[in-house]
Design an enzyme around this catalytic site. Sequence first.
Site, mmCIF file in Angstrom:
data_model
loop_
_atom_site.group_PDB
_atom_site.id
_atom_site.type_symbol
_atom_site.label_atom_id
_atom_site.label_comp_id
_atom_site.label_asym_id
_atom_site.label_seq_id
_atom_site.Cartn_x
_atom_site.Cartn_y
_atom_site.Cartn_z
ATOM 1 N N LYS A 115 0.841 -1.345 -0.116
ATOM 2 C CA LYS A 115 -0.030 0.101 0.008
ATOM 3 C C LYS A 115 0.668 1.275 -0.065
ATOM 4 C CE LYS A 115 -4.435 -1.449 1.848
ATOM 5 N NZ LYS A 115 -5.616 -1.227 2.764
ATOM 6 N N LYS A 197 -6.480 -12.018 -8.115
ATOM 7 C CA LYS A 197 -7.637 -12.211 -7.659
ATOM 8 C C LYS A 197 -8.559 -11.075 -8.124
ATOM 9 C CE LYS A 197 -9.048 -11.519 -2.899
ATOM 10 N NZ LYS A 197 -8.587 -11.279 -1.265
ATOM 11 N N LYS A 200 -11.806 -5.582 -5.959
ATOM 12 C CA LYS A 200 -12.800 -4.133 -6.198
ATOM 13 C C LYS A 200 -11.695 -2.957 -6.673
ATOM 14 C CE LYS A 200 -12.794 -4.060 -1.130
ATOM 15 N NZ LYS A 200 -13.630 -3.922 0.192
#
Length: 334
Positions: A115, A197, A200
């Site tokens: 992140k 994966k 979103k």
Amino acid sequence: MLNGNKVLFSGMQATGNLTLGNYLGALKNWVALADEYECYYSVVDMHSITVRQDPAELRRRARALLTLYIAAGLDPEKSCIYFQSHVSGHAELAWILSCFTYMGELNRMTQFKDKSAKHADNINAGLFTYPVLMAADILLYQADVVPVGIDQMQHLELTRDIAQRFNSIYGDVFTVPEPYIGKIGAKIMSLQDPAKKMSKSDENPNASIYLMDDPDTIRRKCKRAVTDSEGVILYRDEQPGVKNLLDIYCACTSKTPDEAVREFESCGYGQLKEAVSEAVISVLAPLQERVRDLEKDKAYIDKVIHDNAERAAYASSKTLRKVQKKVGFPERIR
Ligand code: TRP
């Protein structure tokens, strides 16, 4: 622990549009576990502000996610469904636990590394201490089990270490939580890159089916899903795109991969994709309808929010008071 049931805690962030992967991989299982455990399912809005959010948008999404929990089948009279930010104990316990967590431990967290690379202009202290807040979420309710995806396992390991460290100094204060393994749910991959994966936050809108996608959009996305040039429908790692489509099909129809492979034996990829889209629509259409119905009942959702925040605050205050006493904070005068 109420009624002798073991306690389960899990949370989801209200950032980004939830995908079919979030539903089949997590939410659907939460519903399945709700009868077996005393469950706390939080909308973890405090975690969300570790990256910049539009306030109105965060508020809207947080409420939409809580509504979705109910639409998916969680009973808010039984499971405690609430906003993390409504229970101040999360922040209070996180502070205390941060004094029992080492910089070195947080430095090793792969999600922090990912992140901070992604948000290089906003590497804030909250992003760094994110796992401590997550530990507080879990330990505050003395959770026995925590269903999490593989990407959160490192945080759960840290939670266990913090709990054990605290217990070794002050006695048995925290239940040391176990990850919930078992039938943890389908792992749904991106439709455009089956090595990744379904996420979103994927920039390619064709990569993910969103929970609120309409039938035509679902059909279009399935049609465009990446497959291969093998031309046979088998469930194997060499055909990740086809395997993912079969996984989606099985998760939506409760069939096994063997059954699905037999069913599509003499079919082409076009037919498989069509069957997958119809299976997805048959799961999502009723879910979307329940969401829309619930959204109309503002008073009901408001009552759930109010009542469950109180329940969560009450349950968590017991742990918090005990911890405050253990570390030496002065007693409250009543
Ligand atoms: N960090 C989790 C995620 O992004 C969400 C989360 C916050 C969570 N607190 C939790 C999950 C406690 C399980 C238990 O997916």
